[in-house]
Structure formats: C-alpha cells, structure tokens
Design a protein around this motif. Structure first.
Motif, short mmCIF file in Angstrom:
data_model
loop_
_atom_site.label_atom_id
_atom_site.label_comp_id
_atom_site.label_asym_id
_atom_site.label_seq_id
_atom_site.Cartn_x
_atom_site.Cartn_y
_atom_site.Cartn_z
N VAL A 182 -3.22 30.78 -2.53
CA VAL A 182 -3.85 30.08 -3.66
C VAL A 182 -4.12 28.61 -3.35
CG1 VAL A 182 -3.60 29.50 -6.10
CG2 VAL A 182 -2.68 31.67 -5.23
N GLY A 183 -3.27 27.98 -2.56
CA GLY A 183 -3.40 26.55 -2.30
C GLY A 183 -2.40 25.75 -3.12
N VAL A 184 -2.79 24.54 -3.48
CA VAL A 184 -1.91 23.63 -4.23
C VAL A 184 -2.30 23.65 -5.70
CG1 VAL A 184 -1.07 21.27 -4.45
CG2 VAL A 184 -1.68 22.17 -2.19
N GLN A 185 -1.31 23.87 -6.54
CA GLN A 185 -1.50 23.83 -7.99
C GLN A 185 -0.48 22.86 -8.57
OE1 GLN A 185 -1.08 28.04 -9.01
NE2 GLN A 185 -3.29 28.21 -9.26
N CYS A 186 -0.96 21.86 -9.33
CA CYS A 186 -0.08 20.82 -9.88
C CYS A 186 -0.20 20.78 -11.40
CB CYS A 186 -0.44 19.45 -9.31
SG CYS A 186 -0.21 19.31 -7.52
N LYS A 187 0.88 20.37 -12.03
CA LYS A 187 0.90 20.22 -13.47
C LYS A 187 1.61 18.91 -13.81
CE LYS A 187 2.35 22.38 -17.81
NZ LYS A 187 3.05 23.51 -18.46
N ASP A 188 0.94 18.08 -14.61
CA ASP A 188 1.52 16.80 -15.02
C ASP A 188 2.66 17.03 -16.01
OD1 ASP A 188 -0.36 15.54 -13.44
OD2 ASP A 188 -1.77 15.24 -15.10
N PHE A 189 3.62 16.12 -15.97
CA PHE A 189 4.71 16.17 -16.94
C PHE A 189 4.18 15.75 -18.30
CE2 PHE A 189 7.23 15.08 -12.99
CZ PHE A 189 7.68 16.39 -12.80
N VAL A 212 0.84 -1.21 0.00
CA VAL A 212 0.00 0.00 0.00
C VAL A 212 0.88 1.26 0.00
CG1 VAL A 212 -1.68 1.32 1.34
CG2 VAL A 212 -1.96 -1.14 1.08
N LEU A 213 1.91 1.27 0.82
CA LEU A 213 2.79 2.44 0.89
C LEU A 213 3.59 2.62 -0.39
CD1 LEU A 213 4.14 2.22 4.56
CD2 LEU A 213 2.36 3.71 3.65
N SER A 214 3.97 1.52 -1.04
CA SER A 214 4.70 1.66 -2.31
C SER A 214 3.80 2.23 -3.40
CB SER A 214 5.26 0.30 -2.74
OG SER A 214 4.23 -0.60 -3.10
N CYS A 215 2.52 1.82 -3.40
CA CYS A 215 1.57 2.43 -4.36
C CYS A 215 1.39 3.91 -4.07
CB CYS A 215 0.23 1.70 -4.29
SG CYS A 215 0.26 -0.01 -4.85
N LEU A 216 1.31 4.24 -2.79
CA LEU A 216 1.18 5.66 -2.41
C LEU A 216 2.42 6.45 -2.82
CD1 LEU A 216 -0.61 7.70 -0.86
CD2 LEU A 216 0.63 7.07 1.21
N THR A 217 3.60 5.86 -2.61
CA THR A 217 4.84 6.53 -2.99
C THR A 217 4.89 6.80 -4.48
OG1 THR A 217 5.99 5.44 -1.17
CG2 THR A 217 7.36 6.37 -2.91
N ASN A 218 4.39 5.88 -5.26
CA ASN A 218 4.45 6.02 -6.72
C ASN A 218 3.73 7.27 -7.20
OD1 ASN A 218 4.76 5.51 -9.44
ND2 ASN A 218 3.38 3.76 -9.49
N TYR A 219 2.63 7.63 -6.55
CA TYR A 219 1.79 8.72 -7.06
C TYR A 219 1.92 10.02 -6.26
CZ TYR A 219 -0.34 5.10 -9.91
OH TYR A 219 -0.54 4.08 -10.81
N LEU A 220 2.60 9.99 -5.13
CA LEU A 220 2.77 11.22 -4.37
C LEU A 220 3.70 12.18 -5.10
CD1 LEU A 220 3.14 10.12 -0.63
CD2 LEU A 220 1.32 11.48 -1.63
N PRO A 221 3.40 13.48 -5.11
CA PRO A 221 4.28 14.45 -5.78
C PRO A 221 5.35 15.03 -4.86
CG PRO A 221 2.23 15.52 -5.17
CD PRO A 221 2.11 14.08 -4.72
N GLY A 268 7.28 15.04 -8.10
CA GLY A 268 7.16 13.60 -8.00
C GLY A 268 7.50 12.95 -9.33
N LEU A 269 7.06 11.71 -9.49
CA LEU A 269 7.32 11.00 -10.74
C LEU A 269 6.38 11.43 -11.86
CD1 LEU A 269 7.86 7.36 -9.42
CD2 LEU A 269 9.58 9.12 -9.88
N TRP A 270 5.25 12.01 -11.50
CA TRP A 270 4.22 12.28 -12.50
C TRP A 270 3.88 13.75 -12.65
CZ3 TRP A 270 3.21 7.98 -15.16
CH2 TRP A 270 3.51 6.77 -14.54
N GLN A 271 4.17 14.56 -11.65
CA GLN A 271 3.79 15.96 -11.72
C GLN A 271 4.63 16.80 -10.77
OE1 GLN A 271 -0.32 16.15 -10.56
NE2 GLN A 271 0.04 15.24 -8.55
N ALA A 272 4.62 18.11 -11.04
CA ALA A 272 5.25 19.09 -10.15
C ALA A 272 4.15 19.99 -9.60
CB ALA A 272 6.28 19.91 -10.92
N CYS A 273 4.31 20.39 -8.35
CA CYS A 273 3.29 21.18 -7.67
C CYS A 273 3.92 22.39 -6.99
CB CYS A 273 2.54 20.35 -6.62
SG CYS A 273 1.68 18.90 -7.27
N VAL A 274 3.13 23.43 -6.84
CA VAL A 274 3.53 24.59 -6.07
C VAL A 274 2.46 24.83 -5.01
CG1 VAL A 274 2.45 26.13 -7.76
CG2 VAL A 274 4.12 27.04 -6.14
#
Length: 221
Positions: free
Chosen positions: A61-68, A23-32, A50-56
């Motif tokens: 404003v809060g959290v804003q993410c953009k996928d690679f 479960v933690l490895s799946c969570l690690t995969n998608y956490l930014p 993270g592996l899939w996106q960068a966030c500010v």
C-alpha cells in the motif's frame, strides 16, 4: 591580519553550524519517525509516530498517515515536545537574523563595532537556548521510550516502540546549535574586532601628517 581572517572564519563556521542545526530542528519537528515498531506477525508492516501524526508503512500500500485529532489527548511528553520544538525553531530563526547582522563580512554597521559584537553575543545565546530546547524534548521522548520498552508490566506479546530516525536528527541539530552558538560567542569575546575602514584611513594619515609637521617646524627654524 591572520587574526582577523581567523576571526572571520570562526564566525562563518559558527553561523553555518547554527543554520544547519536550525534546518535539522525544523525537520525533526515535522518528521513522523520519532518512534517506530514493526509487528512480528507481519514484518512487512512498520508503524511510526511523530509529534503530529502516526503512520503505517506497508510494502503493497505504501505510507498512510493520520494526524492526531486532539492535542490534550496526547501523552505529556508529546504535548510539551510540540511547544519546545516550536520554541527552538523560533529562537533559531531569531538567532540567525540577529547574528547575521553582527558578522564582520557584512558591511552594514561597519563603524559600530560594539553593536555588532553585542549582536553576535545575543545571537550565540539565542542559539544556545534553541539547542537546549531542541535537546530536551528529543531526550525526554527517548527516555520515555526506553522506560516503556523495559516495562515488565507490559506483556511480551505487545509490540514495543523503539527509537526513530527523527530522534537522532534532533540530537545532531541540538548539538550543532550549541556548538555554533559557542563559536559565535568566542569570536565576539575572544578575538579582537577589526577596525573600520575609516579608522584605517585615519591611522594611515597620522604618520604622514606628523612627518609634514616636523618638516614645517624645521624650515621655520
């Protein structure tokens, strides 16, 4: 009897640790939050990657993410980490399915102890492999982050990436998978498997049958 109870407890602890690690490895995969840094000029702004996106993260404003957008445009460690983390998640799921059918508490295949033992060993090996394939990308990204942090060629004014929370979760996941696999293999190889219920019945009938045969022989004499 105590040995059988201890064997069952070791199996349950091993499968529980493996499930937690998966479960933690799946969570690690998608956490930014694999890497992060904040700007000295604006401490209320925090960047994560993270592996899939960068966030500010900004307070107003809060959290804003953009996928690679491009896989090939990523650094080598992120590209290979994606593949290895997917492999770890798949192997962990397969290990859960295989080792689950090998547990003593599961009544399916109760009379086929050799098959259940092999399933436990195979599940343990799958968890080992899943743990290694989870630790390699996390440790690789951490190594690259340390190298870039102390790189003297980068001007001091440029922000440096630091360890994110996902790296620590990934390390914990990998070691949980390794430990869970070790416990399952030890339970399969280092302890004696219980007899099936049919074998118990045969074993209980044998002394009674022997007693009746001796009594019958005595009466004939």
């Amino acid at each position: 009897m105590m040995a059988l109870v201890f064997r069952a407890v070791v199996q349950l602890v091993g499968i529980s640790l493996s499930l937690l690690g998966w479960v933690l490895s799946c969570l690690t995969n998608y956490l930014p939050q694999w890497k992060n840094f904040n700007l000295d000029l604006n401490e209320m702004e925090n960047w994560t990657m993270g592996l899939w996106q960068a966030c500010v993260v900004q307070e107003e404003v809060g959290v804003q993410c953009k996928d690679f957008e491009s896989f090939l445009g990523l650094p080598a460690e992120l590209r290979i980490s994606r593949v290895l983390m997917f492999l770890s998640n798949g192997l962990g799921l397969l290990g859960l399915l295989v080792s689950g059918f090998g547990l003593d508490c599961l009544r399916i295949g109760e009379t086929q102890r050799d098959v259940k033992k092999r399933l436990l060993i195979l599940g343990g090996v799958l968890f080992w492999t899943a743990g290694v394939t989870a630790l390699v990308p996390v440790s690789w990204v951490a190594h690259v982050t340390v190298q870039e942090f102390w790189d003297e060629r980068i001007p001091e004014i440029v922000p440096r990436w630091e360890f994110g929370e996902a790296l620590f979760i990934g390390w914990f996941a990998g070691f949980s998978l390794l430990l869970g696999g070790c416990l399952l293999n030890w339970a399969a190889c280092g302890t004696q498997a219980p007899l099936a219920s049919g074998h118990y019945a045969v074993a209980e009938r044998q002394p009674h049958r022997l007693h009746l045969e001796m009594k019958t022989t005595h009466l004939k004499l």
